[in-house]
Design a protein around this motif. Structure first.
Motif, mmCIF file in Angstrom:
data_model
loop_
_atom_site.group_PDB
_atom_site.id
_atom_site.type_symbol
_atom_site.label_atom_id
_atom_site.label_comp_id
_atom_site.label_asym_id
_atom_site.label_seq_id
_atom_site.Cartn_x
_atom_site.Cartn_y
_atom_site.Cartn_z
ATOM 1 N N LEU A 22 0.850 -1.192 0.000
ATOM 2 C CA LEU A 22 0.000 0.000 0.000
ATOM 3 C C LEU A 22 0.880 1.234 0.000
ATOM 4 O O LEU A 22 1.740 1.395 0.867
ATOM 5 C CB LEU A 22 -0.892 0.021 1.245
ATOM 6 C CG LEU A 22 -1.616 1.351 1.532
ATOM 7 C CD1 LEU A 22 -2.622 1.676 0.432
ATOM 8 C CD2 LEU A 22 -2.288 1.321 2.900
ATOM 9 N N MET A 80 0.453 5.070 0.605
ATOM 10 C CA MET A 80 -0.518 5.977 1.207
ATOM 11 C C MET A 80 0.178 7.293 1.559
ATOM 12 O O MET A 80 1.257 7.291 2.153
ATOM 13 C CB MET A 80 -1.123 5.344 2.460
ATOM 14 C CG MET A 80 -2.186 6.195 3.168
ATOM 15 S SD MET A 80 -1.480 7.381 4.354
ATOM 16 C CE MET A 80 -0.814 6.280 5.600
ATOM 17 N N PRO A 131 -0.692 7.664 -5.243
ATOM 18 C CA PRO A 131 -0.931 6.764 -4.107
ATOM 19 C C PRO A 131 -2.208 5.949 -4.305
ATOM 20 O O PRO A 131 -3.098 6.330 -5.065
ATOM 21 C CB PRO A 131 -1.074 7.732 -2.932
ATOM 22 C CG PRO A 131 -1.625 8.978 -3.553
ATOM 23 C CD PRO A 131 -0.963 9.074 -4.904
ATOM 24 N N HIS A 132 -2.286 4.836 -3.595
ATOM 25 C CA HIS A 132 -3.518 4.070 -3.567
ATOM 26 C C HIS A 132 -4.568 4.739 -2.681
ATOM 27 O O HIS A 132 -5.768 4.558 -2.876
ATOM 28 C CB HIS A 132 -3.265 2.659 -3.029
ATOM 29 C CG HIS A 132 -2.246 1.880 -3.800
ATOM 30 N ND1 HIS A 132 -1.026 1.538 -3.279
ATOM 31 C CD2 HIS A 132 -2.264 1.391 -5.058
ATOM 32 C CE1 HIS A 132 -0.339 0.850 -4.173
ATOM 33 N NE2 HIS A 132 -1.066 0.752 -5.262
ATOM 34 N N LEU A 133 -4.095 5.496 -1.686
ATOM 35 C CA LEU A 133 -4.977 6.041 -0.659
ATOM 36 C C LEU A 133 -4.366 7.326 -0.113
ATOM 37 O O LEU A 133 -3.143 7.459 -0.041
ATOM 38 C CB LEU A 133 -5.120 5.014 0.479
ATOM 39 C CG LEU A 133 -6.123 5.290 1.597
ATOM 40 C CD1 LEU A 133 -7.547 5.226 1.062
ATOM 41 C CD2 LEU A 133 -5.936 4.281 2.727
ATOM 42 N N TRP A 145 -9.953 9.124 -0.507
ATOM 43 C CA TRP A 145 -9.500 9.797 0.709
ATOM 44 C C TRP A 145 -10.220 9.214 1.912
ATOM 45 O O TRP A 145 -11.388 8.802 1.823
ATOM 46 C CB TRP A 145 -9.803 11.290 0.643
ATOM 47 C CG TRP A 145 -8.915 12.099 -0.250
ATOM 48 C CD1 TRP A 145 -8.472 11.761 -1.498
ATOM 49 C CD2 TRP A 145 -8.374 13.396 0.018
ATOM 50 N NE1 TRP A 145 -7.701 12.763 -2.013
ATOM 51 C CE2 TRP A 145 -7.626 13.781 -1.106
ATOM 52 C CE3 TRP A 145 -8.473 14.263 1.103
ATOM 53 C CZ2 TRP A 145 -6.964 15.008 -1.178
ATOM 54 C CZ3 TRP A 145 -7.811 15.487 1.036
ATOM 55 C CH2 TRP A 145 -7.058 15.853 -0.084
ATOM 56 N N TRP A 180 -7.221 -2.336 5.039
ATOM 57 C CA TRP A 180 -6.639 -2.526 3.713
ATOM 58 C C TRP A 180 -6.133 -3.970 3.650
ATOM 59 O O TRP A 180 -4.993 -4.264 3.954
ATOM 60 C CB TRP A 180 -5.510 -1.523 3.479
ATOM 61 C CG TRP A 180 -5.152 -1.371 2.035
ATOM 62 C CD1 TRP A 180 -4.156 -2.019 1.364
ATOM 63 C CD2 TRP A 180 -5.797 -0.527 1.074
ATOM 64 N NE1 TRP A 180 -4.142 -1.645 0.040
ATOM 65 C CE2 TRP A 180 -5.128 -0.720 -0.164
ATOM 66 C CE3 TRP A 180 -6.861 0.366 1.131
ATOM 67 C CZ2 TRP A 180 -5.512 -0.039 -1.327
ATOM 68 C CZ3 TRP A 180 -7.232 1.041 -0.020
ATOM 69 C CH2 TRP A 180 -6.571 0.840 -1.229
#
Length: 524
Positions: free
Chosen positions: A163, A165, A189-191, A245, A306
């Motif tokens: 991940l 982030m 980013p993924h998140l 987000w 996640w």
């Protein structure tokens, strides 16, 4: 599905996000006139209805099978009345989700109702999507097409993987340009986590780099206008359109240093102000209906996973706290801060958090929260001074959580923090008064997006010398980029050269690595 080997910057371009999905990618399921409608931007012809999608699009709170999609209709976004130029009627909004940015493979579509009671905002809670998958989405209202957003569902339980982030806080519109949001989007980013002070309540200052509209926010119209001004920023829109987000507030979304039902200064109208601020916050964030406000209350703390890689425990450190001790601020000799009955989280949220620690099976357990968690003496010399607005003003509450992090099923405890307009990194000690005490977790503190202006190269050596568990400090603006894997957490402290000028470059000022099973901060 989009080719994962093609960088997002080569697919979902800045122009595509800001110009609109149909104009950039071609009209498909939303109708043959979509291209003409999307091209009818200011200076490109005349549209019968002004563009209602001036605030962009966003997504949030990803689950393995769904995510929240958000937009808010506002053809005249910064009107003083807070209505955004919308009529007092419900407006249907169509939405669609595809596996590709050209919308040749639409997997879901539907219609939502944008009602004036919620500022003509739309919160679509998707279900039935594939876990760990990338999707693209857009909206249509009265012949207007929104920009395109990219989102992602969380991986299925049991998945580890990786991940990327980014997390941020403290974006004062008047104190600089939101370049850090743009740089964050470029990291793909993924998140993205936002840890509070998404907007500021203050009226314009003569020192502002950019003009803040409206008075200090007190009414629903004021807060709607302020959120709208922020959302018109192209760099913020790009960051929202790049990844889902997860948001929590701090104080400035309502008022500086408020505590539960107690304002910073005596104010008989504070609860009305709090209610207005909460409603505007919900209207302008990609939150689920479980966070829809009820009067002066809004359920914001929540837990998201996640896969089995990370549990995010998102905290609310404002709505349930005891009033700040000893008159607030950095105070020496304040015994009240050690009162065991004082709480930053409130008893119910503390129990919820500890229960989450006890039941976790994640590789990393992450607290997304607002104020400095580790003990930190901010007064150089023999006298000790602690920030009463941070966890140091609520010592017993903080120590119980640190103990629970050490004694529960948590394998790797990480606290993410905003608020202080500086980059910091610290090892959370079981007993901070003993330098040899083992670390029970790691705290990563992000600086501000703009708050505090350009900053300086001050190294804060006096404070660092008195706090050996604190390993890093920097007074520049920016954000933190993290990468979680099953074996380590990498944290890049990103800084922007200036926020007083547009489009400044960014760099990685410092990198730390935290190995699985060892909360020590190791410089990379």
């Amino acid at each position: 599905m989009s080719d994962p080997n093609v960088p997002l910057s080569g697919r979902l371009t800045r122009r595509a996000v800001l110009l609109g999905g149909a104009a950039a990618f071609g009209a498909t399921a939303l109708g043959g006139s979509a291209v003409a409608n999307a091209l009818a931007m200011p200076g490109a012809g005349v549209r019968k209805l002004a563009d209602p999608f001036t605030l962009g699009v966003a997504s949030g709170d990803p689950l393995p099978e769904g995510v929240v999609l958000w937009t808010r209709l506002a053809p005249e976004p910064t009107n003083d009345d807070g209505l955004g130029g919308m009529p007092e009627k419900v407006v249907p909004v169509q939405w669609e989700v595809a596996t590709d940015e050209k919308f040749s493979d639409v997997v879901q579509s539907g219609e939502a109702q944008a009602a004036p009671e919620l500022g003509h905002s739309v919160h679509v809670e998707l279900e039935g999507l594939q876990p760990g998958a990338e999707y693209f989405y857009r909206f249509k209202a009265q012949d207007a097409i929104s920009s395109v957003g990219r989102t992602r569902t969380a991986p299925a339980a049991g998945s580890l993987g990786e991940l990327t982030m980014c997390f941020a806080s403290c974006a004062h519109y008047g104190e600089g340009y939101f370049t850090a949001y743009k740089r964050m989007a470029e990291d793909e980013p993924h998140l993205i986590l936002h840890l509070g002070d998404y907007q500021y309540e203050y009226a314009a200052s003569d020192d502002d780099v950019r003009k803040v509209l409206g008075p200090e926010t007190r009414t629903l119209a004021n807060y709607r206008q302020r959120h709208a001004q922020y959302k018109t920023d192209p760099d913020l829109q790009l960051a929202h359109a790049t990844a889902p987000w997860v948001v929590v507030w701090d104080d400035h979304e309502t008022e500086n240093n408020w505590a539960d039902e107690i304002p910073e200064k005596p104010d008989d109208g504070f609860l009305d102000r709090r209610e207005a601020a909460f409603q505007a916050y919900y209207e302008n964030m990609p939150l689920r209906s479980t966070s829809k406000p009820s009067g002066i209350d809004l359920q914001l703390y929540r837990r998201l996973s996640w896969g089995s890689l990370v549990n995010f425990h998102m905290l609310d450190t404002r709505q349930y706290r005891s009033d700040q001790a000893c008159g607030d601020g950095v105070q020496p000799g304040c015994d009240d801060r050690e009162d065991p009955n004082r709480s930053l989280t409130g008893a119910e949220q503390e129990k919820w958090l500890v229960d989450g620690f006890n039941s976790t099976s994640a590789r990393w357990d992450v607290l997304g929260q607002q104020v400095f968690f580790s003990k930190i003496d901010l007064t150089p010399g023999s006298e000790e001074g602690y920030n009463m607005d941070a966890w140091d003003g609520y010592v017993a509450n903080r120590d119980r959580i640190a103990d629970a992090m050490a004694d529960s099923a948590v394998r790797n405890g990480v606290v993410l923090t905003g608020d202080v307009h500086r980059h910091w990194a610290a090892e959370i000690k079981r007993t901070h008064d003993d330098p040899d005490s083992p670390a029970v977790g790691t705290e990563l503190v992000t600086t501000s997006i703009t708050s505090g202006g350009d900053g300086s190269d001050d190294t804060n050596d006096d404070v660092l010398a008195e706090n050996p568990h604190v390993k890093y400090y920097a007074n520049r603006r920016g954000y933190v980029r993290t990468k979680f894997t099953e074996s380590q957490l990498t944290a890049d402290y990103r800084t922007v050269a200036k926020v007083s000028e547009e489009d400044a470059p960014a760099k990685t000022a410092k990198t730390f690595v935290v190995e699985d099973g060892n909360p020590a901060l190791n410089p990379a």
